[in-house]
Motif scaffolding. Structure first.
Motif, PDB file in Angstrom:
ATOM      1  N   PHE A  24      40.913 -24.393 -15.019  1.00 28.30           N
ATOM      2  CA  PHE A  24      41.297 -23.367 -15.996  1.00 28.30           C
ATOM      3  C   PHE A  24      40.356 -22.164 -15.934  1.00 28.30           C
ATOM      4  O   PHE A  24      40.788 -21.019 -16.075  1.00 28.30           O
ATOM      5  N   LEU A  25      39.069 -22.443 -15.723  1.00 26.01           N
ATOM      6  CA  LEU A  25      38.109 -21.338 -15.617  1.00 26.01           C
ATOM      7  C   LEU A  25      38.383 -20.478 -14.386  1.00 26.01           C
ATOM      8  O   LEU A  25      38.285 -19.248 -14.442  1.00 26.01           O
ATOM      9  N   ARG A  26      38.730 -21.140 -13.281  1.00 21.36           N
ATOM     10  CA  ARG A  26      39.024 -20.375 -12.065  1.00 21.36           C
ATOM     11  C   ARG A  26      40.246 -19.482 -12.246  1.00 21.36           C
ATOM     12  O   ARG A  26      40.342 -18.422 -11.640  1.00 21.36           O
ATOM     13  N   SER A  27      41.192 -19.924 -13.079  1.00 20.62           N
ATOM     14  CA  SER A  27      42.398 -19.130 -13.318  1.00 20.62           C
ATOM     15  C   SER A  27      42.250 -18.223 -14.543  1.00 20.62           C
ATOM     16  O   SER A  27      43.232 -17.635 -15.004  1.00 20.62           O
ATOM     17  N   ASN A  28      41.029 -18.151 -15.092  1.00 19.69           N
ATOM     18  CA  ASN A  28      40.718 -17.294 -16.256  1.00 19.69           C
ATOM     19  C   ASN A  28      41.498 -17.669 -17.512  1.00 19.69           C
ATOM     20  O   ASN A  28      41.723 -16.822 -18.376  1.00 19.69           O
ATOM     21  N   ASP A  29      41.882 -18.928 -17.610  1.00 21.69           N
ATOM     22  CA  ASP A  29      42.512 -19.422 -18.840  1.00 21.69           C
ATOM     23  C   ASP A  29      41.395 -20.013 -19.707  1.00 21.69           C
ATOM     24  O   ASP A  29      41.215 -21.223 -19.788  1.00 21.69           O
ATOM     25  N   ILE A  30      40.648 -19.113 -20.356  1.00 23.49           N
ATOM     26  CA  ILE A  30      39.413 -19.509 -21.041  1.00 23.49           C
ATOM     27  C   ILE A  30      39.702 -20.395 -22.253  1.00 23.49           C
ATOM     28  O   ILE A  30      38.981 -21.372 -22.498  1.00 23.49           O
ATOM     29  N   GLU A  31      40.735 -20.073 -22.999  1.00 23.11           N
ATOM     30  CA  GLU A  31      41.033 -20.864 -24.202  1.00 23.11           C
ATOM     31  C   GLU A  31      41.374 -22.310 -23.839  1.00 23.11           C
ATOM     32  O   GLU A  31      40.924 -23.253 -24.507  1.00 23.11           O
ATOM     33  N   GLN A  32      42.169 -22.492 -22.778  1.00 25.63           N
ATOM     34  CA  GLN A  32      42.519 -23.850 -22.369  1.00 25.63           C
ATOM     35  C   GLN A  32      41.302 -24.569 -21.788  1.00 25.63           C
ATOM     36  O   GLN A  32      41.101 -25.763 -22.025  1.00 25.63           O
ATOM     37  N   ALA A  33      40.484 -23.832 -21.042  1.00 25.06           N
ATOM     38  CA  ALA A  33      39.253 -24.422 -20.495  1.00 25.06           C
ATOM     39  C   ALA A  33      38.342 -24.883 -21.624  1.00 25.06           C
ATOM     40  O   ALA A  33      37.748 -25.972 -21.562  1.00 25.06           O
ATOM     41  N   LEU A  34      38.233 -24.068 -22.665  1.00 25.36           N
ATOM     42  CA  LEU A  34      37.392 -24.435 -23.805  1.00 25.36           C
ATOM     43  C   LEU A  34      37.938 -25.676 -24.506  1.00 25.36           C
ATOM     44  O   LEU A  34      37.177 -26.561 -24.908  1.00 25.36           O
ATOM     45  N   ALA A  35      39.252 -25.755 -24.631  1.00 29.57           N
ATOM     46  CA  ALA A  35      39.866 -26.885 -25.329  1.00 29.57           C
ATOM     47  C   ALA A  35      39.581 -28.204 -24.623  1.00 29.57           C
ATOM     48  O   ALA A  35      39.160 -29.185 -25.258  1.00 29.57           O
ATOM     49  N   VAL A  36      39.784 -28.251 -23.297  1.00 32.57           N
ATOM     50  CA  VAL A  36      39.575 -29.514 -22.586  1.00 32.57           C
ATOM     51  C   VAL A  36      38.082 -29.832 -22.430  1.00 32.57           C
ATOM     52  O   VAL A  36      37.690 -31.002 -22.439  1.00 32.57           O
ATOM     53  N   THR A  37      37.245 -28.795 -22.332  1.00 28.91           N
ATOM     54  CA  THR A  37      35.804 -29.035 -22.253  1.00 28.91           C
ATOM     55  C   THR A  37      35.281 -29.604 -23.564  1.00 28.91           C
ATOM     56  O   THR A  37      34.450 -30.526 -23.577  1.00 28.91           O
ATOM     57  N   THR A  38      35.763 -29.065 -24.670  1.00 26.03           N
ATOM     58  CA  THR A  38      35.356 -29.577 -25.981  1.00 26.03           C
ATOM     59  C   THR A  38      35.823 -31.014 -26.159  1.00 26.03           C
ATOM     60  O   THR A  38      35.086 -31.858 -26.689  1.00 26.03           O
ATOM     61  N   GLU A  39      37.044 -31.303 -25.699  1.00 21.82           N
ATOM     62  CA  GLU A  39      37.551 -32.677 -25.787  1.00 21.82           C
ATOM     63  C   GLU A  39      36.677 -33.620 -24.977  1.00 21.82           C
ATOM     64  O   GLU A  39      36.355 -34.732 -25.413  1.00 21.82           O
ATOM     65  N   SER A  40      36.256 -33.170 -23.790  1.00 23.24           N
ATOM     66  CA  SER A  40      35.394 -33.997 -22.949  1.00 23.24           C
ATOM     67  C   SER A  40      34.048 -34.238 -23.621  1.00 23.24           C
ATOM     68  O   SER A  40      33.534 -35.365 -23.624  1.00 23.24           O
TER      69      SER A  40
END
Length: 226
Positions: free
Chosen positions: A168-184
């Motif tokens: 998600f970070l590579r595709s600049n989808d920051i909100e989705q990257a933050l969501a799955v990182t927080t879940e992890s």
């Protein structure tokens, strides 16, 4: 005469026509696509197939991708039962009771098919359940909800979520990257998986340019406070 195949990983390779070297090369390609290094060679695969070692969560994720197996199935069945070829007949013995009954639960059964699950098989199920995690068994017996998901599978999911976050970070989808990182991170904190926490920390620099995105600054502060 060829030696009989003794391990599901060896059988899965044979289904694809892959040698151990072929599988090692495929794992390396999968890892490179994720910006990682596999480190798996023919010797490591031989040890997995001989039962001398078990691949860790990181390696299992790479193996699943190489074979095209969804991570959800990997989490559900556990190593090595999620590998391709598990749909073939499996004996209802002490080593397979939970797995076989879980599969049976998904299938339509009449009275005759139910009766094929003997008292010994059901006793085996109870015995295995009792050894999964004592505290969860106690919770179930007391009427509280018990999620029978071993910590190893939780850890695998936590690691997989960090890999998703990188994508998600590579595709600049920051909100989705933050969501799955927080879940992890939440998952890793709950089960005490330091490896997952380390992987989350490694993602922090990639979030810093996006501190203006809602939740990112709080996430970075949370990591600093750990």
């Amino acid at each position: 005469m060829d030696d009989p195949i003794r391990h599901p990983l060896a059988y899965a390779r044979e289904l694809r026509g892959w040698s151990q070297s072929d599988l090692a090369a495929r794992l390396d390609r999968v890892a490179r696509r994720r910006g990682l290094r596999s480190g798996t060679d023919k010797t490591a695969i031989s040890r997995w197939e001989n039962g001398r070692k078990k691949p860790g969560p990181d390696s299992q994720i790479l193996i699943a991708e190489a074979f095209g197996v969804p991570v959800t199935e990997m989490e559900l069945y556990g190593w090595p039962d999620w590998l391709p070829g598990r749909d073939l007949p499996m004996p209802l013995g002490t080593a397979h009771t939970v797995h076989v009954l879980r599969d049976a639960q998904k299938a339509a059964m009449d009275r005759r098919s139910f009766m094929t699950y003997s008292a010994a098989a059901l006793a085996g199920l109870a015995a295995q359940w009792a050894t999964i995690e004592t505290d969860r068994l106690t919770a179930a017996l007391s009427g509280r909800t018990a999620v029978l998901l071993p910590k190893a599978r939780d850890k695998t999911r936590g690691i997989f979520l960090t890999y998703q976050a990188k994508g998600f970070l590579r595709s600049n989808d920051i909100e989705q990257a933050l969501a799955v990182t927080t879940e992890s991170l939440d998952l890793a904190t709950r089960i005490g998986a330091e490896r997952c926490v380390t992987l989350v920390r490694e993602l922090a620099p990639a979030f810093k340019p996006y501190r203006q995105v809602e939740g990112v600054a709080d996430f970075i502060d949370r990591l600093r406070s750990r």
